[in-house]
Design an enzyme around this catalytic site. Structure first.
Site, PDB file in Angstrom:
ATOM      1  N   ASP A 115       0.854  -1.185   0.000  1.00 53.42           N
ATOM      2  CA  ASP A 115       0.000   0.000   0.000  1.00 53.42           C
ATOM      3  C   ASP A 115       0.895   1.242   0.000  1.00 53.42           C
ATOM      4  O   ASP A 115       1.721   1.414   0.899  1.00 53.42           O
ATOM      5  CB  ASP A 115      -0.896   0.002   1.237  1.00 53.42           C
ATOM      6  CG  ASP A 115      -2.287   0.518   0.942  1.00 53.42           C
ATOM      7  OD1 ASP A 115      -2.396   1.458   0.149  1.00 53.42           O
ATOM      8  OD2 ASP A 115      -3.255  -0.019   1.508  1.00 53.42           O
ATOM      9  N   ASP A 217      -2.997   4.585  -2.390  1.00 53.50           N
ATOM     10  CA  ASP A 217      -4.090   5.108  -1.577  1.00 53.50           C
ATOM     11  C   ASP A 217      -4.481   6.519  -2.016  1.00 53.50           C
ATOM     12  O   ASP A 217      -3.609   7.383  -2.212  1.00 53.50           O
ATOM     13  CB  ASP A 217      -3.637   5.120  -0.110  1.00 53.50           C
ATOM     14  CG  ASP A 217      -4.723   5.524   0.843  1.00 53.50           C
ATOM     15  OD1 ASP A 217      -5.727   4.801   0.946  1.00 53.50           O
ATOM     16  OD2 ASP A 217      -4.566   6.572   1.513  1.00 53.50           O
ATOM     17  N   GLU A 259      -6.282   4.107  -6.166  1.00 52.54           N
ATOM     18  CA  GLU A 259      -7.588   4.268  -5.531  1.00 52.54           C
ATOM     19  C   GLU A 259      -8.075   5.696  -5.764  1.00 52.54           C
ATOM     20  O   GLU A 259      -7.348   6.659  -5.524  1.00 52.54           O
ATOM     21  CB  GLU A 259      -7.497   4.024  -4.030  1.00 52.54           C
ATOM     22  CG  GLU A 259      -8.845   4.171  -3.328  1.00 52.54           C
ATOM     23  CD  GLU A 259      -8.735   4.457  -1.834  1.00 52.54           C
ATOM     24  OE1 GLU A 259      -9.628   4.050  -1.089  1.00 52.54           O
ATOM     25  OE2 GLU A 259      -7.749   5.107  -1.423  1.00 52.54           O
ATOM     26  N   HIS A 333     -11.100  -2.906   3.115  1.00 49.03           N
ATOM     27  CA  HIS A 333     -10.982  -2.500   4.512  1.00 49.03           C
ATOM     28  C   HIS A 333     -11.788  -1.251   4.842  1.00 49.03           C
ATOM     29  O   HIS A 333     -11.945  -0.903   6.014  1.00 49.03           O
ATOM     30  CB  HIS A 333      -9.508  -2.241   4.844  1.00 49.03           C
ATOM     31  CG  HIS A 333      -8.944  -1.069   4.108  1.00 49.03           C
ATOM     32  ND1 HIS A 333      -8.759  -1.073   2.738  1.00 49.03           N
ATOM     33  CD2 HIS A 333      -8.555   0.162   4.524  1.00 49.03           C
ATOM     34  CE1 HIS A 333      -8.265   0.088   2.355  1.00 49.03           C
ATOM     35  NE2 HIS A 333      -8.139   0.863   3.415  1.00 49.03           N
ATOM     36  N   ASP A 334     -12.295  -0.552   3.835  1.00 52.18           N
ATOM     37  CA  ASP A 334     -13.098   0.653   4.032  1.00 52.18           C
ATOM     38  C   ASP A 334     -14.593   0.393   3.887  1.00 52.18           C
ATOM     39  O   ASP A 334     -15.387   1.326   4.008  1.00 52.18           O
ATOM     40  CB  ASP A 334     -12.703   1.729   3.013  1.00 52.18           C
ATOM     41  CG  ASP A 334     -11.393   2.415   3.361  1.00 52.18           C
ATOM     42  OD1 ASP A 334     -11.056   2.482   4.552  1.00 52.18           O
ATOM     43  OD2 ASP A 334     -10.702   2.875   2.440  1.00 52.18           O
TER      44      ASP A 334
END
Length: 560
Positions: A115, A217, A259, A333-334
């Site tokens: 990430d 991210d 993302e 994860h969000d």
């Protein structure tokens, strides 16, 4: 990293004009390290724990792991606030542990995708510590500072995504710094070429250690213009991504996923078009946003609308038919657990979990499995706000209660959509805490771990895991599943998803019932007849009937 990748060769989809890459046939698996596997009993998942479970991922057929941040961090936002990009958080392990994970995964044909969090750093990063001490140091310009407004307040009234003002005052330098998220996550100033050089050097350092690429991210924030109040997809976003490609990625056989919460049909190919030299694919969220209240957001979710969901999902299939590539996902994860949000996580949990997987994995793109999805893990349904750990949920609770929202109404929304549902411990077996830890977990396990766990699912006659394994194998084996273009069918049907994949003379027909009731439909012309049933949620069928009756959450896929 190329050791795990198949040798490149010409893709059978001639229209794409692309060389086949190893990640076209691979399936990704996201690991959220603090919740995956705890090797030392401290209640926190860690890198040795991940290494110990590589057999599970290899058995599933995973091609690469997207690893949420394991860098040194104060963990204000669970690692998305990085204090040292070249070190590992002690609770997760050491650099040696990380190198061991990379090597052991490579032995199993699995790449590690890190990430990359470079829109912001932690406020404890040494860059920011220097920046807040003096306006004269070089690092001060690594961040975004503005003088106070004439009244001494913030430069403007921008709000942070996690709640509160987006500007925080620093007495040492007499200025406000900008943070799109929390005050502990000051935004980096990408306009500074020295800062960009530092980031590129760090990226090369990780790639040289053998990782398989980066998931980037909130990458669409890096080109922002705070004075114009343009945060997403700002004027310098694509020049920065092209520079990153030139400086770091060109000539390396690695995977990059960006993302973006703002990328759209209009801008999608700017990120991943074949001639852009930017990213390989993007995570986009139009299908996720369809479930949110247009004004109150995720904590006031709307009832699931399948027609709107399909419109968002298939528009991206159309966009990437001949150019670009798509990242396929329903969970991360969000986000909440997909079987709880989109389907029925009680009476029909197993078939619903299989049907969601069938639809996603048989679209064109690279599918991502979020940890626990492969056994049909569900939302936890917490009863009290103090059971939550997520910074976003807790901040919005305080804000919305102050605005008059009742605690019960907020908790109802949080129990459908909070990020913590995907962050409860991975459920490996029926031991305490689902076998995640021998200690006390950092967040409590879902109470259903005794019935929903890996050990139990893998021996069940209706195993969700076995269904995922079949879908992942199909992508590796089938040019049609990997490269065929997608044709949506029955687009206005409120209960059914149906589509074809086509490649040359080959056709694959997929249909799924997204309700808890039986549904019967007359199928489009040209589908009925003998066909090879490749995938089924309940029982296989030897032919495609003219009129098809589907039981609750039933799905099927035939090769015509």
């Amino acid at each position: 990293m190329t050791a795990h990748a198949p040798p490149p060769h010409a893709a059978p989809n001639a229209a794409s004009e692309r060389t086949e890459r190893w990640w076209h046939r691979a399936t990704g698996y996201q690991v959220y390290p603090r919740s995956f596997a705890d090797s030392n009993g401290d209640g926190m998942g860690d890198i040795p724990g991940i290494t110990s479970k590589l057999g599970h991922l290899s058995d599933l057929g995973i091609g690469f792991i997207w690893l949420s941040p394991v860098y040194a961090s104060p963990m204000i936002d669970n690692g998305y606030d990085i204090a040292d990009y070249r070190n590992i958080a002690p609770e997760f392990g050491t650099l040696d542990d990380m190198d061991h994970l990379i090597a052991e995964a490579r032995e199993r044909g699995i790449g590690i995708v890190m990430d990359l969090v470079v829109n912001h750093s932690s406020s404890l990063h040494h860059w920011f510590q220097a920046a807040r001490a003096s306006r004269d140091c070089a690092q001060h310009d690594y961040y975004i500072w503005r003088d106070p407004a004439p009244d001494g307040g913030p430069p403007d009234d921008a709000r942070a995504a996690f709640g509160g003002p987006a500007w925080t005052y620093c007495e040492e330098v007499g200025q406000y710094y900008f943070h799109f998220f929390s005050p502990a996550q000051p935004d980096l100033n990408w306009q500074n070429p020295a800062l960009r050089a530092e980031i590129y050097d760090m990226m090369r350092w990780w790639l040289d250690r053998g990782i398989a690429g980066f998931r980037m991210d909130v990458i669409s924030l890096i080109g922002k213009d705070v004075d114009a109040r343009i945060y997403e997809e700002g004027p310098d976003l694509h020049p920065f991504l092209q520079e990153m490609h030139r400086e770091v990625l060109a000539g390396r056989d690695v995977l990059t996923i960006g993302e973006s919460w703002s990328v759209s049909i209009e801008t999608g190919l700017l990120y991943c078009g074949r001639d852009r030299d930017e990213l390989d694919m993007v995570f986009e969220f139009s299908h996720i946003r369809e479930g949110w209240h247009p004004e109150l957001g995720k904590f006031a979710p709307k009832p699931f609308d399948l027609v709107a969901f399909k419109r968002a999902l298939f528009s991206w299939q159309d966009l990437t038919r001949d150019d670009g590539w798509h990242a396929l996902f329903l969970s991360n994860h969000d986000l909440p657990r997909q079987v709880s949000f989109y389907a029925d996580d009680r009476a029909h949990r197993r078939p619903a979990a299989k049907t969601l997987a069938t639809v996603l994995h048989l679209l064109k793109g690279t599918p991502f499995v979020y940890q626990g999805e492969e056994i049909g893990m569900t939302n936890a349904r917490f009863e009290r706000i103090d059971q939550y750990r997520d910074l976003e949920t807790l901040n919005h609770f305080e804000e919305q209660i102050a605005q008059g929202v009742s605690p019960e109404a907020f908790l109802a929304g949080a129990n459908r959509n909070s990020r913590d549902h995907s962050r409860t411990p991975m459920q490996w077996n029926a031991a305490p805490h689902g076998g995640f830890t021998t200690g006390t977990p950092w967040i409590q396990a879902n109470p259903n771990f005794g019935e929903v766990n890996v050990e139990q699912d893998m021996v069940h006659s209706e195993s969700v895991f076995a269904h995922y394994r079949r879908l992942i194998a199909l992508r590796k084996e089938s040019d049609l599943v990997t490269f065929g273009h997608t044709v949506q069918l029955m687009q206005d049907d409120p209960d059914i998803i149906a589509f074809e994949r086509r490649l040359g003379d080959e056709r694959l027909f997929v249909i799924a019932n997204f309700t808890a009731q039986d549904r019967e439909r007359e199928l489009p012309q040209g589908l009925a007849g003998q066909a090879d049933c490749l995938v089924w949620s309940h029982t296989p069928r030897g032919e495609i009937p003219r009129s098809l009756r589907l039981v609750p959450y039933e799905s099927l896929a035939w090769k015509l």
